[in-house]
Design a protein around this motif. Sequence first.
Motif, PDB file in Angstrom:
ATOM      1  N   ILE A 120       0.837  -1.199   0.000  1.00  0.00           N
ATOM      2  CA  ILE A 120       0.000   0.000   0.000  1.00  0.00           C
ATOM      3  C   ILE A 120       0.872   1.249   0.000  1.00  0.00           C
ATOM      4  O   ILE A 120       0.599   2.228  -0.732  1.00  0.00           O
ATOM      5  N   GLU A 121       1.948   1.258   0.782  1.00  0.00           N
ATOM      6  CA  GLU A 121       2.832   2.426   0.826  1.00  0.00           C
ATOM      7  C   GLU A 121       3.497   2.649  -0.531  1.00  0.00           C
ATOM      8  O   GLU A 121       3.592   3.803  -1.028  1.00  0.00           O
ATOM      9  N   ARG A 122       3.999   1.560  -1.164  1.00  0.00           N
ATOM     10  CA  ARG A 122       4.646   1.715  -2.468  1.00  0.00           C
ATOM     11  C   ARG A 122       3.634   2.224  -3.529  1.00  0.00           C
ATOM     12  O   ARG A 122       3.970   3.078  -4.369  1.00  0.00           O
ATOM     13  N   PHE A 123       2.415   1.712  -3.519  1.00  0.00           N
ATOM     14  CA  PHE A 123       1.417   2.152  -4.489  1.00  0.00           C
ATOM     15  C   PHE A 123       1.037   3.618  -4.254  1.00  0.00           C
ATOM     16  O   PHE A 123       0.865   4.377  -5.231  1.00  0.00           O
ATOM     17  N   CYS A 124       0.930   4.020  -2.973  1.00  0.00           N
ATOM     18  CA  CYS A 124       0.607   5.425  -2.685  1.00  0.00           C
ATOM     19  C   CYS A 124       1.729   6.345  -3.166  1.00  0.00           C
ATOM     20  O   CYS A 124       1.469   7.475  -3.630  1.00  0.00           O
ATOM     21  N   GLN A 125       2.990   5.878  -3.056  1.00  0.00           N
ATOM     22  CA  GLN A 125       4.103   6.689  -3.549  1.00  0.00           C
ATOM     23  C   GLN A 125       4.037   6.840  -5.067  1.00  0.00           C
ATOM     24  O   GLN A 125       4.260   7.939  -5.608  1.00  0.00           O
ATOM     25  N   LEU A 126       3.755   5.737  -5.805  1.00  0.00           N
ATOM     26  CA  LEU A 126       3.617   5.829  -7.256  1.00  0.00           C
ATOM     27  C   LEU A 126       2.430   6.709  -7.645  1.00  0.00           C
ATOM     28  O   LEU A 126       2.492   7.465  -8.637  1.00  0.00           O
ATOM     29  N   GLN A 127       1.357   6.610  -6.861  1.00  0.00           N
ATOM     30  CA  GLN A 127       0.191   7.441  -7.147  1.00  0.00           C
ATOM     31  C   GLN A 127       0.509   8.908  -6.923  1.00  0.00           C
ATOM     32  O   GLN A 127       0.046   9.780  -7.684  1.00  0.00           O
TER      33      GLN A 127
END
Length: 762
Positions: A120-127
């Motif tokens: 979730i943290e990695r996806f939020c960073q890409l988002q």
Amino acid sequence: MTLRPKLVLPTPQRSARPVRWAFDDAARLCLLGEQFNCIETNERGCILEYTTRTSPNGQPLTLPITWDELDALERDGAFTFERKGYSLEQSRKMLRAGARRMRDLPKKQRETIAWKRMLIERFCQLQAQGLATMSEASIRNALEIIQSTLCREAEETKAKKGAQAGSEIITLRRMPHPSTLVRWLKKMPDTSKESAMTLMDGRCNSGNFIPRFNVDETAILFRCARAFLMKEKPSIASTNTMMRIEFRKVNAERRRKHLPDLKIPSEKKLRDVIGSFTAIETAAGREGLDEAVNLFRPCSGGVQDLVRPLQRVEVDGWKIHLYMIAVAIGLWDHFPEDLRNAMKPLRMWLTAALCCTTRCYVGLWISKTVDAASTLQALRMIFTDKTALASSFGATTPWEYRGTPELMVFDTGSENYNEDVVAALTDLRIPFLFPQTSAPSARGRIERSHRTLDQKLISNLCGRAMPVQMRKQYEGEARACITVDEAVKVILRYIVDGYHNTPHAGLGGQTPRSKWLDVSLEFGVPRCPDIHELRLALGVEREARMQASGILVLGNWYRSPEQHALFQKIRNAPVRTRYDRENLGWISLQLDDVSWATVPGPAWMRGVNADTWMAARTDLQRRFKIEAQMTEPIVLDAIAAALEVDREARGRRGIIDSPLTQDMLDAVQARTLAGIAWTDDNAVPAQRPTGLFAGTIPVGTAATGAPDEQDRQRGSTPTSGGPTQPASAKPSYKPPKRAARETPPTPTKPKPVRSWTKRDTE
């Protein structure tokens, strides 16, 4: 210096200014077991509102408390605080997770939650960088980027550690479906750690929980499982066999009634049912109720806050796990043949008194049976310096531990819980305690000392008493070869030289002797009672009759002005006396219902015990059967000879139950009256009046200053203990002259010749 907790633990430092705390609206406070909400704070303190109490008129109850008081309660552990304890969001998370804290979850579940949170943290960073959106294709592409990034980071980590890149296959978790990642994002809208528990899945609650066995099958299963809790201690395999036999019988009966067979549970199911029983339930069934109580009784690690010597003394009797041969040595040769020739192997009882503060033995008594006498003898040794006794066994360490205990703890055995022991402790003003029945843990230190003695010493000796199941392999009674005296010598030397000088784990590695020396120098040792108080509390009580010469006890005359004044009142009436078997120099005489007087005996008897004196008397009666009186030099020579004989047997006299029974002492007392008396040349000091009636009837010049007429006419000869006379006084009495005998007529028959007897005639 004694290491006390207050010297080791750091002293809490108080700040000059108390901290003013801030509580949010959802905070939950627990103060002294009560639940509160904080409704107001200021610079002085806060106002708390009870959540479970209200006033009689329905108004809420409040409690004002300052910040200083709150800090003090927090240091004492009386104040607890839970942040956001009443928030709806936090309660939902706890209810959904089934746990209140992250650390309460199993490790595998924590790893799964960490993996989800990392994605979730990695996806939020890409988002946030504009490289991903919430569409399915974008989420799939973002997951591929995240997977490649994780593989590259793993390779770099291996390279930094010195491993060869590509030498191992990097295993990563499978990437979730885009819809699954969207569901995780809804559960955890932000990446805060507080909401991480919401990512826990429901696999822990998965499975078929419908019972596989019906009521009849479950009843038979539990009934057979209960058979495992029997004192015969059956194995699980035998219990399973019995269960299968029971099911076969029930199924045969059901077939006759045209009913379907019951399913037979597997051995694994039986093990699960047996494992569901509590530990105390299993111990009570297989070991017995008493053993279960001892195993699961609460224990706090012993009595705390023991810092002074003899602050707590525990006394207990233990049957030594060793068969010994009872042989006669030294002073035993003076006693009956059956006692000297007793050679049957036996086990002796050891009654010990242990100082709980220092772990030092302060009293020790070994006897054939355990009774009130053995307890009183161990109690008597607490007040005695036992260094001479230890030296007679070859010990090099002093055994000087003595004093008055502040508290004595016994078990409720008949040897302790009786009127003799209670009366002695009451008279000595020593507090005592009898803990709960069948509770060895209440006296854990003396109980553990017996086990230490058994493990470190007794187990290495030949003839050890084994448990019942091992007696066929090792017959301790048949292998007994150590005499009682040898065993006592070994035990005593081990305690004095070995145990007292060995580092003790309960003392932090300090030896018991070093601990005694430290605490005795720091706090001092309570003073022992004097010899007269010990005689009144622990002495042997006998009934005696007074005579003009005094009171005869064990062949010695005891006299004093108080004794003679009582003799003038009651004459030969029986009186109560008490003497100390460890010191025959004095006895105690009861004057009335509450008063006792100390009556001295011969000066040479001070410090002489009953065993040594009986040996000396036996030798004197053998050597001087004709002489009517013995003087002091002869008596002293006899005592010295007895002490020389007693040198080898001093240990038996000082620590083993003496063969001198009360019946033997009474017999010696009776034989004393025949043939021998003692001339006490130094019984009365020169400065004290020596008249027989001194203090009651004026004698000689004591009344008028000059001899009266009756004294001149009566006259007397000075004797020890009789009235005194001036040196120039002469007896005025003269025997009358004999009248001339008339010559009798010559008889017809000669009379037999008879010896002439000197007598006075009128």
